[in-house]
Design a protein around this motif. Structure first.
Motif, mmCIF file in Angstrom:
data_model
loop_
_atom_site.group_PDB
_atom_site.id
_atom_site.type_symbol
_atom_site.label_atom_id
_atom_site.label_comp_id
_atom_site.label_asym_id
_atom_site.label_seq_id
_atom_site.Cartn_x
_atom_site.Cartn_y
_atom_site.Cartn_z
ATOM 1 N N SER A 1 -2.490 -0.646 9.221
ATOM 2 C CA SER A 1 -1.984 -1.929 9.672
ATOM 3 C C SER A 1 -2.383 -2.841 9.584
ATOM 4 N N GLY A 2 -3.089 -2.200 7.765
ATOM 5 C CA GLY A 2 -4.269 -3.296 7.614
ATOM 6 C C GLY A 2 -3.781 -4.341 6.426
ATOM 7 N N ILE A 3 -4.793 -5.421 5.535
ATOM 8 C CA ILE A 3 -4.417 -6.138 4.547
ATOM 9 C C ILE A 3 -5.453 -5.546 3.210
ATOM 10 N N TYR A 4 -5.182 -5.416 2.329
ATOM 11 C CA TYR A 4 -5.973 -4.197 1.815
ATOM 12 C C TYR A 4 -5.772 -4.903 0.237
ATOM 13 N N ASP A 5 -4.986 -6.772 0.454
ATOM 14 C CA ASP A 5 -5.639 -7.185 -1.139
ATOM 15 C C ASP A 5 -5.506 -8.900 -0.589
ATOM 16 N N LEU A 6 -5.593 -9.501 -0.860
ATOM 17 C CA LEU A 6 -6.349 -10.718 0.138
ATOM 18 C C LEU A 6 -5.308 -11.951 -0.764
ATOM 19 N N LEU B 1 -14.527 4.308 -4.402
ATOM 20 C CA LEU B 1 -13.964 4.419 -2.849
ATOM 21 C C LEU B 1 -14.727 6.231 -2.450
ATOM 22 N N GLY B 2 -15.100 6.656 -1.751
ATOM 23 C CA GLY B 2 -16.958 7.480 -1.856
ATOM 24 C C GLY B 2 -16.317 8.655 -1.035
ATOM 25 N N CYS B 3 -14.505 8.723 0.069
ATOM 26 C CA CYS B 3 -14.269 9.007 1.074
ATOM 27 C C CYS B 3 -12.448 9.343 1.157
ATOM 28 N N ASP B 4 -11.948 10.075 1.576
ATOM 29 C CA ASP B 4 -10.511 10.205 1.947
ATOM 30 C C ASP B 4 -10.403 9.400 2.782
ATOM 31 N N LEU B 5 -9.095 8.805 2.579
ATOM 32 C CA LEU B 5 -8.198 7.583 3.180
ATOM 33 C C LEU B 5 -6.838 8.924 4.446
ATOM 34 N N VAL B 6 -6.896 7.227 5.681
ATOM 35 C CA VAL B 6 -5.545 7.831 6.410
ATOM 36 C C VAL B 6 -4.828 6.204 5.645
ATOM 37 N N VAL B 7 -3.908 6.096 6.030
ATOM 38 C CA VAL B 7 -3.717 4.379 5.675
ATOM 39 C C VAL B 7 -2.244 4.878 6.523
ATOM 40 N N ALA B 8 -2.427 3.918 7.241
ATOM 41 C CA ALA B 8 -1.014 4.038 8.463
ATOM 42 C C ALA B 8 -0.871 2.364 8.226
ATOM 43 N N HIS B 9 0.835 2.481 8.182
ATOM 44 C CA HIS B 9 1.218 1.227 9.421
ATOM 45 C C HIS B 9 2.446 1.862 9.744
ATOM 46 N N ALA B 10 3.306 0.402 10.904
ATOM 47 C CA ALA B 10 3.836 0.712 11.532
ATOM 48 C C ALA B 10 5.435 0.794 10.871
ATOM 49 N N GLN B 11 6.332 0.950 11.934
ATOM 50 C CA GLN B 11 7.718 1.014 11.092
ATOM 51 C C GLN B 11 7.963 -0.551 11.993
ATOM 52 N N PHE B 12 7.419 -1.240 12.683
ATOM 53 C CA PHE B 12 8.196 -2.318 13.055
ATOM 54 C C PHE B 12 6.896 -3.811 12.365
ATOM 55 N N ASP B 13 5.829 -3.128 11.639
ATOM 56 C CA ASP B 13 5.307 -4.243 10.811
ATOM 57 C C ASP B 13 5.978 -4.698 9.776
ATOM 58 N N SER B 14 5.781 -6.056 9.411
ATOM 59 C CA SER B 14 6.398 -7.281 8.618
ATOM 60 C C SER B 14 6.042 -5.928 6.854
ATOM 61 N N CYS C 1 -4.769 10.564 -4.782
ATOM 62 C CA CYS C 1 -4.784 11.974 -4.334
ATOM 63 C C CYS C 1 -5.525 11.790 -2.729
ATOM 64 N N ARG C 2 -6.754 10.425 -2.831
ATOM 65 C CA ARG C 2 -7.488 10.806 -1.921
ATOM 66 C C ARG C 2 -6.916 9.666 -0.553
ATOM 67 N N ALA C 3 -5.850 9.965 -0.107
ATOM 68 C CA ALA C 3 -5.117 8.438 0.312
ATOM 69 C C ALA C 3 -4.151 10.212 0.832
ATOM 70 N N ARG C 4 -3.417 9.708 2.884
ATOM 71 C CA ARG C 4 -2.467 9.917 2.783
ATOM 72 C C ARG C 4 -1.824 9.204 3.627
ATOM 73 N N LEU C 5 -0.364 8.738 3.818
ATOM 74 C CA LEU C 5 -0.020 7.828 3.987
ATOM 75 C C LEU C 5 0.829 7.823 5.118
ATOM 76 N N ILE C 6 0.592 7.137 6.288
ATOM 77 C CA ILE C 6 1.254 7.597 7.779
ATOM 78 C C ILE C 6 2.565 6.363 8.267
ATOM 79 N N GLU C 7 4.195 7.098 8.305
ATOM 80 C CA GLU C 7 4.671 5.632 8.894
ATOM 81 C C GLU C 7 4.526 5.838 10.496
ATOM 82 N N ALA C 8 4.318 4.731 11.192
ATOM 83 C CA ALA C 8 4.352 5.277 12.464
ATOM 84 C C ALA C 8 5.971 4.663 12.995
ATOM 85 N N ARG C 9 6.605 5.632 13.546
ATOM 86 C CA ARG C 9 7.815 5.484 14.188
ATOM 87 C C ARG C 9 7.806 4.828 14.928
ATOM 88 N N GLY C 10 8.860 3.762 15.703
ATOM 89 C CA GLY C 10 9.369 3.017 16.668
ATOM 90 C C GLY C 10 8.141 2.312 16.914
#
Length: 287
Positions: free
Chosen positions: A181-186, A217-230, A246-255
């Motif tokens: 649940s981060g911010i990547y462009d300001l 980018l020097g590594c692989d990423l897990v990028v997650a957000h919550a279902q009820f994030d804005s 291919c260096r990132a895996r996107l996850i949605e945390a349901r509920g």
């Protein structure tokens, strides 16, 4: 009148006010501290170290019993202006039990310093951990980051740092980062009410937007957000993960909402605990 994408000023301000989207925010944040206290009651007090020259530049190390163990460095959220390492140990037990050292970072908070100074402190902590790994009983070649909210922004910045140019360290100091649940462009942050205290200008917006430096980018990423994030926080996660390819895996945390997602770092069976351990090559039973 719209000020960013299809948002009016009031709409954009609400998109970047996470408490507006999570009525239980205060309760969950209180749990961070309570559960961190419970972890310390079970694991014992951590060893604390200064990684820089200012009073804020310290870290807590929750050590596992495995020699030359990997490190998971947790970078807390709090809109760059709240919380600290003592409320950030709630996931320590999950990593220690799996055979990793867990580090909770402290750093200076806005508005006492600039966001550029915060980012420099976090990067400095990672450089210190790399150089001090032997003394800590840790493996310098297995440093991983986890971060939530503003801490996910800082973790992403660390993942795209020019480590050879800025610190004389290998490009892949960070072996993986799990960003929740981060911010990547300001740009939209700068246009929102948050800029009253973040105080971004053209140069800071450019320098501190990790999505603009994915070529480093020097590594692989897990990028997650919550279902009820804005909507904006979910968009930021999707676009950052898409751009990393291919260096990132996107996850949605349901509920879950913006604050609850951080707690899943503490559960090896939950979205972020499972993903962060897998990224480190660990299982909940330890390796």
């Amino acid at each position: 009148m719209t000020v960013f994408l299809h948002y009016t000023q009031a709409d954009l301000d609400r998109q970047y006010d996470q408490r507006a989207w999570a009525p239980n925010a205060a309760e969950v944040i209180r749990r961070y501290g309570e559960n961190s206290d419970k972890v310390r009651a079970r694991l014992g007090e951590p060893r604390s170290f200064a990684y820089g020259g200012s009073e804020a530049e310290t870290l807590d190390l929750y050590a596992c019993a495995v020699p030359n163990a990997p490190l998971n460095v947790f970078i807390h959220g709090g809109a760059w202006r709240l919380l600290g390492k003592r409320e950030s140990a709630f996931a320590a037990e999950t990593f220690v039990n799996a055979g990793a050292h867990f580090v909770a970072l402290d750093f200076a908070l806005l508005p006492a310093v600039t966001l550029a100074e915060v980012a420099a402190q976090v990067r400095g902590a990672i450089a210190w951990l790399y150089r001090s790994a032997g003394m800590l009983g840790a493996n310098a070649e297995r440093i991983y980051l986890s971060g939530h909210s503003s801490g996910a922004h800082l973790a992403a910045l660390a993942a795209v740092t020019d480590w050879p140019g800025q610190y004389g360290l290998p490009r892949n100091v960070v072996k993986g980062a799990a960003c929740a649940s981060g911010i990547y462009d300001l740009r939209p942050v700068r246009l929102s009410a948050r800029n009253d205290y973040v105080r971004l200008d053209d140069a800071a917006e450019q320098a501190l937007s990790p999505g603009r430096y994915l070529g480093q980018l020097g590594c692989d990423l897990v990028v997650a957000h919550a279902q009820f994030d804005s909507d904006e926080f979910r968009r930021q996660a999707r676009e950052f993960a898409d751009a990393a390819g291919c260096r990132a895996r996107l996850i949605e945390a349901r509920g879950l909402n913006h604050f609850e997602i951080a707690e899943t770092f503490a559960d090896p069976g939950a979205p972020l605990g499972r993903a962060a351990l897998a990224q480190m090559g660990l299982s909940s039973s330890g390796h």
